[in-house]
Design a protein around this motif. Sequence first.
Motif, mmCIF file in Angstrom:
data_model
loop_
_atom_site.group_PDB
_atom_site.id
_atom_site.type_symbol
_atom_site.label_atom_id
_atom_site.label_comp_id
_atom_site.label_asym_id
_atom_site.label_seq_id
_atom_site.Cartn_x
_atom_site.Cartn_y
_atom_site.Cartn_z
ATOM 1 N N ASP A 75 -5.387 -0.294 -0.273
ATOM 2 C CA ASP A 75 -5.500 -0.798 1.170
ATOM 3 C C ASP A 75 -6.735 -2.048 1.215
ATOM 4 N N GLN A 76 -7.286 -1.578 0.082
ATOM 5 C CA GLN A 76 -8.662 -2.434 -0.280
ATOM 6 C C GLN A 76 -7.675 -4.022 -1.068
ATOM 7 N N GLU A 79 -6.487 -6.487 1.360
ATOM 8 C CA GLU A 79 -7.211 -6.365 2.004
ATOM 9 C C GLU A 79 -7.809 -8.185 1.168
ATOM 10 N N ASN A 80 -8.567 -7.380 0.113
ATOM 11 C CA ASN A 80 -9.262 -8.279 -0.590
ATOM 12 C C ASN A 80 -8.826 -9.326 -1.560
ATOM 13 N N ARG A 218 -1.373 -14.941 5.045
ATOM 14 C CA ARG A 218 -2.097 -14.359 4.592
ATOM 15 C C ARG A 218 -0.826 -13.031 4.870
ATOM 16 N N ARG A 222 0.099 -10.213 1.985
ATOM 17 C CA ARG A 222 -0.259 -8.771 1.996
ATOM 18 C C ARG A 222 1.273 -7.974 1.779
ATOM 19 N N VAL A 318 -1.297 -0.968 7.376
ATOM 20 C CA VAL A 318 -2.192 -2.514 7.015
ATOM 21 C C VAL A 318 -1.080 -3.574 7.183
ATOM 22 N N THR A 322 -0.781 -6.370 10.226
ATOM 23 C CA THR A 322 -0.610 -7.142 10.563
ATOM 24 C C THR A 322 0.872 -8.241 10.691
#
Length: 429
Positions: A75-76, A79-80, A218, A222, A318, A322
Motif C-alpha cells: 500500500d505504501q 500510494e507513493n 494514477r 496503482r 487499494v 481507486t
Amino acid sequence: MSNDSASLNLAGKDVPLPVMSGTVGPDVVDIRKLYGQTGAFTYDPGFTSTASCQSAITYIDGEQGILLHRGYPIDQLAENSTFMEVAYLLLHGELPNKDELDKFVYTISRHTMVHEQLATFFRGFRRDAHPMAVLVGVVGALSSFYHDSTDITDPQQRLIASHRLIAKMPTLVAMAYKYSIGQPFLYPDNSLGYTANFLRMTFGVPAEHYEVNPVIERAMRRIFILHADHEQNASTSTVRLAGSSGANPFACIAAGIACLWGPAHGGANEAALNMLREIGDVKRIPEYIARAKDKDDPFRLMGFGHRVYKNFDPRAKVMKATADEVLKELNISDPVLDVAKELEHIALSDSYFIDKKLYPNVDFYSGVILNAIGFPTEMFTALFALARTVGWVAQWNEMIADPEQKIGRPRQLYTGSAQRDYVQVGDRK
Ligand code: CMC
C-alpha cells in the motif's frame, strides 16, 4: 540454516532433516536428501506446502494480509512510488536514488519501440483474436528479433533482455488492442512516463493530441504496481520452471503469459466483471451466493478467495478506493460497482465465506476500474501480464543467479500399470 532439525520416521528408520529459516515467515524442512536416504518422495499436488526456491523479492503473510516487495508494504508503494521505482526495486533490491532512477527511466524509455517487422507479425493474427493469444505468440517471437540478448550466461545480456521486456510490453499490449479495433499502431512517445505512454498508445490516435487524465494515470499506475509481483504464484513458477532449463527470457515470459491466462489466475478479473454484469442487479445477489455455496454447482464467486490470503487481500483495499476515485472523476454511475459492493457486503457476512476465509481479491474491483477507463474485458489479463512482466523478470534473474537452482523436475506418485508385455493387435481382447 536454523539450529532446529526435523525428523521423519519412515519404515522404522529415523531420518534427520535440516530446517531452514528465512528472514520472516515459516521455516522450511529441507528434504533434498530424502530420496537418497529413504527412496521415498514427498507428495504435494499444487505445491501447497512446498517452497520451490529461496527468494528475497516478495513476501506474503496470508493470515495477516501482508504483501511486501523487498520489505516495503504494497500500500505504501501504491500510494507513493512510480511503476519505474517499483520495477527498479524488484530488479535490484533497493529503491533507486534520484540518479539511479533517472538512468533507469532513460534506459527503459530507449527500449520502448519494437522491431518494425513485428507490426507485420501482428497482421498474421485473426482480427478478433484474444489479446492474450496474441501476446503469447508475439512475446515468444521476441526471441527471434533480439538474438543479442538471449545468452543467459551473460549477465549483461540478461539485463538488456530484462529492460527490453519491461519496456516493450506496454507497446505490445497497446498494439494488441489497436489491432483488435482496427486502428493504426501508435509509436511510443518517450516524453511521457511509462503509464502515460501506455495510455496514449492505447487510446490515442495519430490524428489527434491525446491528453492524459492524471486520475486515470494514477489509477493505472496503482493497478500496475499492485500486479507487479506476487511471490511464487502459478505464472511466476512457470517462468522459473521454463527458465530452469536454460530457455531464453522471451520464451520464459511467453510461458508465464500462457499460465496467467487461466481464469483461476490472471483471467479472474475478466471473469469477475463478466459475473458482476451477469448478476446485473443487487436483487439477484442471493441467487448467486446460493449457487457459489452449492457443492453440485461449479459456479464460484470470481474475484473471491485466494490460495494464500486467508484474511484479506491488501491489494483489494487499494483497488476499492481507486474504483471510487475513477468513477467519480469520470462521472460514471456504474450499476456494476453497486453490485460489487453489495456482493462483498453480503458475502462477508455469510458463514460459508467467513468459515472458508474467502475475501475479495485484487481482481474483484480491478475489472470495474478498467471497464470505466474504457478497456474491453479481453484486455484485462493483458494488462495484468504487462505489470507482472516486471516480477517475472526479477524472479527469473534471481533464479539464474542462484547457484542452488537446478532444472525443475518434480517427481510423481505413479498409479498406472506395473510393467507388462506388449500384445500384438490381433491378440488383444
Ligand atoms: N467461490 C465459492 N467458493 C469458493 C471460492 C469462490 N470464489 N473459492 C474457494 N471456494 C471454496 C471451495 O469450493 C472449497 O470449498 P470446500 O472446502 O467445501 O471444497 C474451499 O473454498 C477451498 O477452495 P480451494 O479451491 O481448495 O482453494 P484454493 O486455495 O485452491 O483456490 C482460488 C484459490 C483463487 C483458485 C479460488 O479461491 C478461486 O477459484 N477463486 C475464484 C477465482 C479468482 O478470483 N482467482 C483470482 C485469484 S487472485 C489473482 C491472482 O493472484 O492470480
